[in-house]
Design a protein around this motif. Sequence first.
Motif, PDB file in Angstrom:
ATOM      1  N   ASN A 269       0.821  -1.209   0.000  1.00  0.00           N
ATOM      2  CA  ASN A 269       0.000   0.000   0.000  1.00  0.00           C
ATOM      3  C   ASN A 269       0.856   1.260   0.000  1.00  0.00           C
ATOM      4  O   ASN A 269       0.369   2.351   0.250  1.00  0.00           O
ATOM      5  CB  ASN A 269      -0.998  -0.012   1.165  1.00  0.00           C
ATOM      6  N   GLY A 270       2.161   1.095  -0.280  1.00  0.00           N
ATOM      7  CA  GLY A 270       3.045   2.257  -0.391  1.00  0.00           C
ATOM      8  C   GLY A 270       3.395   2.521  -1.838  1.00  0.00           C
ATOM      9  O   GLY A 270       2.796   1.953  -2.748  1.00  0.00           O
ATOM     10  N   TYR A 271       4.386   3.392  -2.047  1.00  0.00           N
ATOM     11  CA  TYR A 271       4.756   3.759  -3.415  1.00  0.00           C
ATOM     12  C   TYR A 271       5.919   2.942  -3.945  1.00  0.00           C
ATOM     13  O   TYR A 271       6.021   2.697  -5.137  1.00  0.00           O
ATOM     14  CB  TYR A 271       5.131   5.240  -3.487  1.00  0.00           C
ATOM     15  N   GLU A 272       6.854   2.592  -3.070  1.00  0.00           N
ATOM     16  CA  GLU A 272       8.037   1.862  -3.520  1.00  0.00           C
ATOM     17  C   GLU A 272       8.280   0.702  -2.572  1.00  0.00           C
ATOM     18  O   GLU A 272       7.829   0.711  -1.424  1.00  0.00           O
ATOM     19  CB  GLU A 272       9.283   2.777  -3.498  1.00  0.00           C
ATOM     20  N   HIS A 273       9.012  -0.278  -3.062  1.00  0.00           N
ATOM     21  CA  HIS A 273       9.342  -1.443  -2.262  1.00  0.00           C
ATOM     22  C   HIS A 273      10.704  -1.932  -2.688  1.00  0.00           C
ATOM     23  O   HIS A 273      11.131  -1.684  -3.817  1.00  0.00           O
ATOM     24  CB  HIS A 273       8.290  -2.537  -2.451  1.00  0.00           C
ATOM     25  N   ALA A 274      11.356  -2.645  -1.780  1.00  0.00           N
ATOM     26  CA  ALA A 274      12.658  -3.193  -2.122  1.00  0.00           C
ATOM     27  C   ALA A 274      12.492  -4.201  -3.259  1.00  0.00           C
ATOM     28  O   ALA A 274      11.464  -4.859  -3.369  1.00  0.00           O
ATOM     29  CB  ALA A 274      13.267  -3.861  -0.896  1.00  0.00           C
ATOM     30  N   GLY A 275      13.501  -4.303  -4.087  1.00  0.00           N
ATOM     31  CA  GLY A 275      13.476  -5.310  -5.155  1.00  0.00           C
ATOM     32  C   GLY A 275      12.899  -4.775  -6.447  1.00  0.00           C
ATOM     33  O   GLY A 275      12.320  -3.695  -6.493  1.00  0.00           O
ATOM     34  N   VAL A 276      13.059  -5.576  -7.504  1.00  0.00           N
ATOM     35  CA  VAL A 276      12.591  -5.155  -8.827  1.00  0.00           C
ATOM     36  C   VAL A 276      11.058  -5.192  -8.849  1.00  0.00           C
ATOM     37  O   VAL A 276      10.436  -6.059  -8.237  1.00  0.00           O
ATOM     38  CB  VAL A 276      13.206  -6.046  -9.925  1.00  0.00           C
ATOM     39  N   GLY A 277      10.446  -4.225  -9.513  1.00  0.00           N
ATOM     40  CA  GLY A 277       8.990  -4.143  -9.519  1.00  0.00           C
ATOM     41  C   GLY A 277       8.394  -5.028 -10.601  1.00  0.00           C
ATOM     42  O   GLY A 277       8.548  -4.763 -11.789  1.00  0.00           O
ATOM     43  N   LEU A 278       7.702  -6.085 -10.190  1.00  0.00           N
ATOM     44  CA  LEU A 278       7.130  -7.002 -11.184  1.00  0.00           C
ATOM     45  C   LEU A 278       5.684  -6.654 -11.540  1.00  0.00           C
ATOM     46  O   LEU A 278       5.097  -7.287 -12.422  1.00  0.00           O
ATOM     47  CB  LEU A 278       7.190  -8.446 -10.672  1.00  0.00           C
ATOM     48  N   ILE A 279       5.112  -5.652 -10.854  1.00  0.00           N
ATOM     49  CA  ILE A 279       3.707  -5.338 -11.111  1.00  0.00           C
ATOM     50  C   ILE A 279       3.422  -5.073 -12.593  1.00  0.00           C
ATOM     51  O   ILE A 279       2.443  -5.592 -13.135  1.00  0.00           O
ATOM     52  CB  ILE A 279       3.234  -4.179 -10.199  1.00  0.00           C
ATOM     53  N   PRO A 280       4.260  -4.304 -13.315  1.00  0.00           N
ATOM     54  CA  PRO A 280       3.946  -4.038 -14.725  1.00  0.00           C
ATOM     55  C   PRO A 280       3.858  -5.305 -15.571  1.00  0.00           C
ATOM     56  O   PRO A 280       3.149  -5.334 -16.576  1.00  0.00           O
ATOM     57  CB  PRO A 280       5.104  -3.164 -15.217  1.00  0.00           C
TER      58      PRO A 280
END
Lengths: 341, 484
Positions: free
Chosen positions: B182-193
């Motif tokens: 529920n935040g804007y950034e997170h550790a690690g590569v962003g797989l959401i896209p």
Amino acid sequence: MTIASDDSKRLVDAIGHAVANKKQLSIVGQSTKSRYAHSSSGDALQTRDHVGIIEYQPDELTISVRAGTPIREVADILAANDQTLACDPPRFMGGGTIGGAVACGLSGPGRPWYGNVRDAVLGVEMVNGLGEQLRFGGKVMKNVAGFDVSRLLVGSLGVFGLILSVNLRVQPKPQIERTLVTDMEWDKAWRAMCGAIAKPSAVTATCYCSGSLYLRLSGNRASVAEASSILPSGLETANDVWEQVRDHTHAFFNNEGQLRRSWYGRGKKAQLSEDEHVLVEWAGAQLWSYEQASTRVALDANTDSEPFDRSVANPPIESKYVKRLRRAFDPHRLLNSDVRL
Amino acid sequence: MSLEFAIELIKSTLPSECVLTEPTATAPFETDGLTAYRQRPPIVALPRDTNDVRQVLRICHETGVPVVTRGAGTGLSGGALPHEKGVLLVLTKMNRIIEIDDVGCTATVQPGVTNLSISQAVADKNLYYAPDPSSQIACSIGGNVAENSGGVHCLKYGLTLHNVLGLKVQTIEGDELVLGGNGYEHAGVGLIPLFVGSEGMLGVVTEVTVKLLPTPPRKEVLLGAFDDVESAGECVAAIIARGIVPAGLEMMDALAIQAAEDFAHAGYPRDAATILLCEVDGTSEQVSSDAQLISELMEAHGAANPRRATEAEERDRLWQGRKAAFPAVGRISPDYYCMDGTIPRRHLGKILARIAELATKHELRVANVFHAGDGNLHPLILYDARDDDQLHRAERLGVEILELCVQVGGTVTGEHGVGVEKLDPMCSQFSKPELEQFFRLKEVFDASGLMNPGKAIPTLAHCSEIKGMHVHGGKLPFPELDRF
């Protein structure tokens, strides 16, 4: 202004040569973010000569840029048309390339309102670890053909491939930008910052540091005047503070020690004591601290945190798939091979 | 053999009310919003929760049976078309809103929750969920994630991708991926896209956290009528050049205007060649000055006396015509085929003229509805499906229109997805190495190729069949499997 030059043939050939000889390459732009994204072993592959705007259509709200183009030059060209990037990546030491901004995916203080680099990317042209030149995404806002590889590259630190060019969304520059500052205790400041998310207003950035709350207001004259009432006791101050926070030239970042970023969920408040040495932006969602100064920052389950130099590991399950993803793009592990995701 | 075994296993794992195998019970699931394609599913599984989803995926993985995930079934490209030898996993029972945080302005929901019900659940807090595909009353958020759905407000508020903060995804190997939060950034590569817009090819989304936006205090809708498409297009460019990003910006051509007006009585000028509908929202001051400027720009480009709707009732009436454009066109033709290409906006005049030429060539009529803000064009090809030749000509015209979009730097699908419908034009948009890269990405999460096989990405064999592309045979593992 740098003279535009298309160095793509050399870059593609270099990777092709590396593939043929199984030689590792380390992709390098201006090296302004080396504290965040370390260089890798292997010959340096320089993107600095692959520069220039490929296409810019102000009324399409898009720009297509070669990866080695300095962020500053893109910003200047947009500003001449009363536009800005639809994201605000840092320019450490005043430099940095567009390719580096995409590969690192870092965001400035306007992140909650303007989005991040990923939100602004529409398409890329890249070279994978097989030396293949590929295009994903496009130049248009809406595009759902194929997997969204272009946005996957944002923050991937060059391990999936070399970025040759990027198509980005741009946006109109606000007519007026104004910064207000006031002394405020943390609890009250946090509530004010959350209000800037929950209610429509002209707020486009927040920063809390050393007991002072800064708000950036952007829009037309009337909406900025209207939003000024959020901080009735606020004094007007220079807009420079946002660049200083974004580019880490703000006095807070002069400390020694290991710089750490912590992320809080929206609506989740960091527990800070009064003398804590931290800088909080993104309406409370990103907190900067130095290890020795603020080991007391309490992290709860809603928080994610890592040293800015990224000396921590990923959750194990994700890393299984991330390893496979690297193989899917770069089966011989030639590109930025030492860089850990 | 393995399918029968999988059916038995699912029947013994899920309660009987969650498994449908009788043809009368499975019939409603044989098609989605693209009704030209039909396939009766041998089994429909309706999981109650994440654990049920995991059980079904485990069974499919162990037995090697394909699985097609479906939300509300409103998709327009056949992405949820059942597999003749697979399980149809329908997530509509997972329709619980898990958490609403009105301080952080987020909602965490199960995938079967409908798009509109999120906004309805938070309306009293003056919040809403921005992406609004026209099927929003019925379509599910899980389906929105699978398709990266848009709507009429994308230019200002983005696609589904721009409004999703977190996902929980179940892979067919049995892993749960917790992406974002529920935040804007997170550790690690962003797989959401990678998962947003992946059309059920990579995993099953079991939880979605979305960003909620504050309801704008003021809105205004303007209607301008133009004598030709070019003037309306230039007006759009002028609005954006003046620094305004409208919340919605829609264009309709003469045939679409007449059909919509006959159907919805929105008060559109029936003699106009083109109308432009423009919505601005925001703070009171910003809306006043933007609307005034837009009105002046419309007049300057030849739209006499633009209508300005400030009250909700009048605004809704103006939108009603646009939102009813598809069913309205359905009234003037036995069938219509909706295209979904996107083009850089400046090519609009040229493209519409070319579409008219192509329509004449194929002896068909086309009504055009255009998300002018973001370049997403929906030509509606009118035809009669009872006439095989008309159907064939309509399909041929559709392919030619999409090829046109690719030629001017656009894309074959802006928001409806590829599904089974646009596999052919995908071959024009992507090269062989690009398609191969897609295949390798799919294998990362679904090595056995069981997730929604045959959709979204055309096989190299398929492309070579339609355009004589050369295929390096035998490079893919399990070449006998029907892939993607």
